[in-house]
Scaffold this motif. Structure first.
Motif, mmCIF file in Angstrom:
data_model
loop_
_atom_site.group_PDB
_atom_site.id
_atom_site.type_symbol
_atom_site.label_atom_id
_atom_site.label_comp_id
_atom_site.label_asym_id
_atom_site.label_seq_id
_atom_site.Cartn_x
_atom_site.Cartn_y
_atom_site.Cartn_z
ATOM 1 N N ALA A 85 1.625 -37.315 0.468
ATOM 2 C CA ALA A 85 0.512 -36.376 0.352
ATOM 3 C C ALA A 85 0.850 -34.935 0.710
ATOM 4 O O ALA A 85 0.105 -34.024 0.343
ATOM 5 C CB ALA A 85 -0.655 -36.857 1.215
ATOM 6 N N SER A 86 1.927 -34.705 1.445
ATOM 7 C CA SER A 86 2.273 -33.338 1.858
ATOM 8 C C SER A 86 3.728 -33.300 2.302
ATOM 9 O O SER A 86 4.344 -34.351 2.548
ATOM 10 C CB SER A 86 1.382 -32.889 3.032
ATOM 11 N N GLY A 87 4.236 -32.076 2.462
ATOM 12 C CA GLY A 87 5.581 -31.927 3.014
ATOM 13 C C GLY A 87 5.642 -32.447 4.439
ATOM 14 O O GLY A 87 6.652 -33.009 4.857
ATOM 15 N N GLN A 88 4.560 -32.246 5.186
ATOM 16 C CA GLN A 88 4.519 -32.743 6.570
ATOM 17 C C GLN A 88 4.660 -34.264 6.597
ATOM 18 O O GLN A 88 5.348 -34.814 7.457
ATOM 19 C CB GLN A 88 3.211 -32.343 7.239
ATOM 20 N N LEU A 111 13.734 -24.130 11.813
ATOM 21 C CA LEU A 111 12.828 -24.971 11.026
ATOM 22 C C LEU A 111 11.536 -24.231 10.741
ATOM 23 O O LEU A 111 11.120 -23.371 11.521
ATOM 24 C CB LEU A 111 12.459 -26.236 11.812
ATOM 25 N N TYR A 112 10.870 -24.641 9.679
ATOM 26 C CA TYR A 112 9.485 -24.222 9.423
ATOM 27 C C TYR A 112 8.655 -24.557 10.667
ATOM 28 O O TYR A 112 8.843 -25.631 11.279
ATOM 29 C CB TYR A 112 8.992 -24.969 8.177
ATOM 30 N N GLY A 113 7.726 -23.655 11.054
ATOM 31 C CA GLY A 113 6.952 -23.840 12.285
ATOM 32 C C GLY A 113 6.201 -25.159 12.345
ATOM 33 O O GLY A 113 6.112 -25.792 13.410
ATOM 34 N N PRO A 158 16.567 -22.140 5.743
ATOM 35 C CA PRO A 158 15.491 -22.231 6.729
ATOM 36 C C PRO A 158 14.668 -20.969 6.823
ATOM 37 O O PRO A 158 15.176 -19.861 6.784
ATOM 38 C CB PRO A 158 16.223 -22.513 8.033
ATOM 39 N N ASN A 159 13.432 -21.207 6.948
ATOM 40 C CA ASN A 159 12.384 -20.251 7.005
ATOM 41 C C ASN A 159 12.049 -20.068 8.480
ATOM 42 O O ASN A 159 11.687 -21.049 9.125
ATOM 43 C CB ASN A 159 11.255 -20.934 6.218
ATOM 44 N N PRO A 160 12.218 -18.918 9.112
ATOM 45 C CA PRO A 160 12.412 -17.609 8.492
ATOM 46 C C PRO A 160 13.806 -16.992 8.659
ATOM 47 O O PRO A 160 13.977 -15.827 8.309
ATOM 48 C CB PRO A 160 11.409 -16.756 9.247
ATOM 49 N N ASN A 185 14.805 -29.515 1.481
ATOM 50 C CA ASN A 185 15.309 -28.599 0.438
ATOM 51 C C ASN A 185 14.162 -27.845 -0.245
ATOM 52 O O ASN A 185 14.312 -27.393 -1.382
ATOM 53 C CB ASN A 185 16.125 -29.402 -0.592
ATOM 54 N N THR A 186 13.039 -27.730 0.455
ATOM 55 C CA THR A 186 11.844 -27.091 -0.105
ATOM 56 C C THR A 186 12.118 -25.700 -0.681
ATOM 57 O O THR A 186 11.601 -25.351 -1.742
ATOM 58 C CB THR A 186 10.762 -26.958 0.996
ATOM 59 N N ALA A 187 12.928 -24.903 0.034
ATOM 60 C CA ALA A 187 13.115 -23.505 -0.363
ATOM 61 C C ALA A 187 14.215 -23.322 -1.397
ATOM 62 O O ALA A 187 14.382 -22.213 -1.919
ATOM 63 C CB ALA A 187 13.427 -22.666 0.873
ATOM 64 N N THR A 206 6.473 -30.388 -2.023
ATOM 65 C CA THR A 206 6.318 -30.051 -3.456
ATOM 66 C C THR A 206 5.235 -28.993 -3.641
ATOM 67 O O THR A 206 5.095 -28.427 -4.727
ATOM 68 C CB THR A 206 5.972 -31.316 -4.270
ATOM 69 N N THR A 207 4.487 -28.740 -2.570
ATOM 70 C CA THR A 207 3.478 -27.678 -2.527
ATOM 71 C C THR A 207 4.057 -26.328 -2.956
ATOM 72 O O THR A 207 3.329 -25.478 -3.477
ATOM 73 C CB THR A 207 3.002 -27.535 -1.055
ATOM 74 N N LYS A 208 5.345 -26.130 -2.736
ATOM 75 C CA LYS A 208 5.967 -24.802 -2.874
ATOM 76 C C LYS A 208 6.531 -24.612 -4.281
ATOM 77 O O LYS A 208 5.785 -24.563 -5.228
ATOM 78 C CB LYS A 208 7.021 -24.619 -1.788
ATOM 79 N N ILE A 217 -1.175 -29.654 -2.768
ATOM 80 C CA ILE A 217 -0.350 -30.011 -1.609
ATOM 81 C C ILE A 217 0.331 -31.358 -1.890
ATOM 82 O O ILE A 217 -0.329 -32.309 -2.333
ATOM 83 C CB ILE A 217 -1.226 -30.156 -0.350
ATOM 84 N N GLY A 218 1.630 -31.436 -1.623
ATOM 85 C CA GLY A 218 2.333 -32.704 -1.825
ATOM 86 C C GLY A 218 3.716 -32.666 -1.197
ATOM 87 O O GLY A 218 4.205 -31.613 -0.781
ATOM 88 N N GLY A 219 4.328 -33.839 -1.113
ATOM 89 C CA GLY A 219 5.679 -33.915 -0.575
ATOM 90 C C GLY A 219 6.436 -35.068 -1.205
ATOM 91 O O GLY A 219 5.823 -35.938 -1.860
#
Ligand code: PLP
Length: 430
Positions: A85-88, A111-113, A158-160, A185-187, A206-208, A217-219
């Motif tokens: 359902a989400s990246g999380q 890492l993303y926050g 990695p963000n940021p 590998n989202t970014a 996959t949201t991104k 929103i998805g993962g």
């Protein structure tokens, strides 16, 4: 689908689907159904026993989600995938699949926050310790490892901080110990292929970029099939010991006739079945639309972002620019090694004047959106210290690469002259 394609442009359009056999529909239908009629009781029993693979219930699998899973598995060069359902949910399930109370993982501190919060708070409440290490030196992963370490975890771009993760260096430390490297590998979809460098599992929000249009929103979790779980029974008990949650199945043995998919099949039939964060078929349909142009978009995002990074680097009001091609030393070497098809859409920069200047810049933007997202076709900006990373203390902020006046950009697909013009007029107002 008989032919296997290797180019991402073609995979995004053709992998995993040709047409609907009943209607000849070319676009993938949205199978908005909860359940599936069994042919007879033997058929039903076989599906539940996993002696035959097929649809049972849409919390566990769905034909629209299956096309997305096949297509992204093909894009990453893996053997199977699981849409959630989400990246999380993807990061959580990727780890819960192999780690339990009393175990630990070693994760990059870059890492993303949201991932950092999940690991630091929710996982520790569940008894899974996450040991954060500085990824600039891969040896830090080895030093933090003990007998209970079940996985290494990092973010490719990695963000940021945007310092590319040392994929093969860390994978090479883990593999002889039986420790898989899981990377987000989202970014960097298409521009980095982590399995080529030894990663065992890839996750995406996959949201991104995969969705690409800021709608859903998805993962997804992707299994490379390249990790020998069976060779490390003590290190990887979840896949090698009888699993009480599936009638005592030993996943590495039970799944063998189906191919090297023990990890991803267990994730589907235990963690997703029991925790339930399934992707909706409608969102899977939206992500399939996104995949059709993903490779083209990543090329254009990278080309626009490169020009913006050059513009910012030469601007008097800018202290520093964080973009892979503008780095030096080990960070530049890793960008050159791992980003084979462009440096992506994301960058950060520090405006002279700190927090106040950063806020003024954001408020002066006219075309760029001020939103908590990345990977949209529109250009986006945000001030991480007061938003996405606001739950982190000062020390954690610095270890994540966030300074007070830092602004993050996700460069979109508008004409680059218009993007630069908007940034230029906003910088003139600080
Ligand atoms: N991973 C990265 C790199 C992200 O940027 C995000 C969200 O911003 C996530 C994971 C979480 O994804 P989602 O928002 O789909 O849960």
């Amino acid at each position: 689908m008989s032919k296997t394609y290797t180019n991402p442009e073609t995979i995004g359009l053709h992998a995993g689907w040709r047409k609907d056999d009943n209607t000849n529909s070319v676009a993938v239908p949205i199978h908005q159904t909860t359940s599936y009629q069994f042919d007879n009781t033997d058929h039903a029993a076989n599906l539940f026993a996993l002696s035959e693979l097929g649809n049972i219930y849409s919390r566990i699998m769905n034909p629209t989600c299956a096309v997305l899973e096949d297509r992204i598995a093909a894009l990453e060069g893996g053997v199977g995938a699981l849409a959630v359902a989400s990246g999380q949910a993807a990061s959580a399930y990727a780890i819960q699949n192999i780690a339990k109370n009393g175990d630990n993982i070693v994760a990059s501190s870059h890492l993303y926050g949201g991932t950092y919060n999940q690991f630091k708070n929710v996982f520790s409440d569940m008894g899974i310790e996450v040991r954060f290490v500085d990824p600039s030196d891969p040896q830090n992963f080895a030093d933090a490892t003990d007998d209970k370490t079940r996985a290494y975890y990092g973010e490719v771009l990695p963000n940021p901080s945007f310092e590319v993760f040392p994929i093969s260096e860390v994978a090479d430390i883990g593999r002889p110990l039986g420790i898989p490297l899981i990377v987000d590998n989202t970014a960097a979809p298409v521009i980095c292929k982590p399995f080529d460098h030894g990663a065992a599992v890839v996750i995406h929000s996959t949201t991104k970029f995969i969705g690409g249009h800021g709608t859903s929103i998805g993962g997804i979790i992707v299994d490379s099939g390249n990790f020998d779980w069976e060779a490390f029974p003590e290190r990887q008990p979840a896949l090698n010991n009888p699993d009480p949650s599936y009638a005592g199945a030993v996943w590495t043995e039970a799944v063998k006739p189906l191919g090297p998919i023990a990890y991803i099949l267990k994730a589907r039939t235990t963690i997703l079945r029991d925790m339930g964060a399934a992707m909706s078929p409608f969102n899977a349909f939206m992500f399939i639309q996104g995949l059709e142009t993903l490779a083209l978009r990543m090329r254009e995002h990278s080309s626009n972002a490169q020009k913006v990074s050059e513009y910012l680097s030469s601007h008097d009001s800018v202290e520093r620019v964080a973009y892979p091609s503008q780095m030096d030393g080990y960070a530049k070497d890793r960008a050159d090694k791992y980003l084979s098809k462009g440096n992506g859409a994301l960058m950060g920069f520090e405006i002279k004047g700190g927090v106040e200047a950063g806020k003024k810049f954001i408020d002066a933007l006219e075309m760029l959106y001020h939103v908590a997202n990345i990977g949209d076709s529109r250009s986006l900006a945000i001030h991480p210290a007061s938003t996405t990373h606001s739950q982190l203390n000062e020390e954690e902020l610095l270890s994540a690469g966030v300074t007070p006046g830092y602004v993050r950009l996700s460069i979109g697909l508008e004409h680059v002259d218009d993007i630069i013009a908007d940034i230029d007029q906003a910088l003139a107002k600080i």
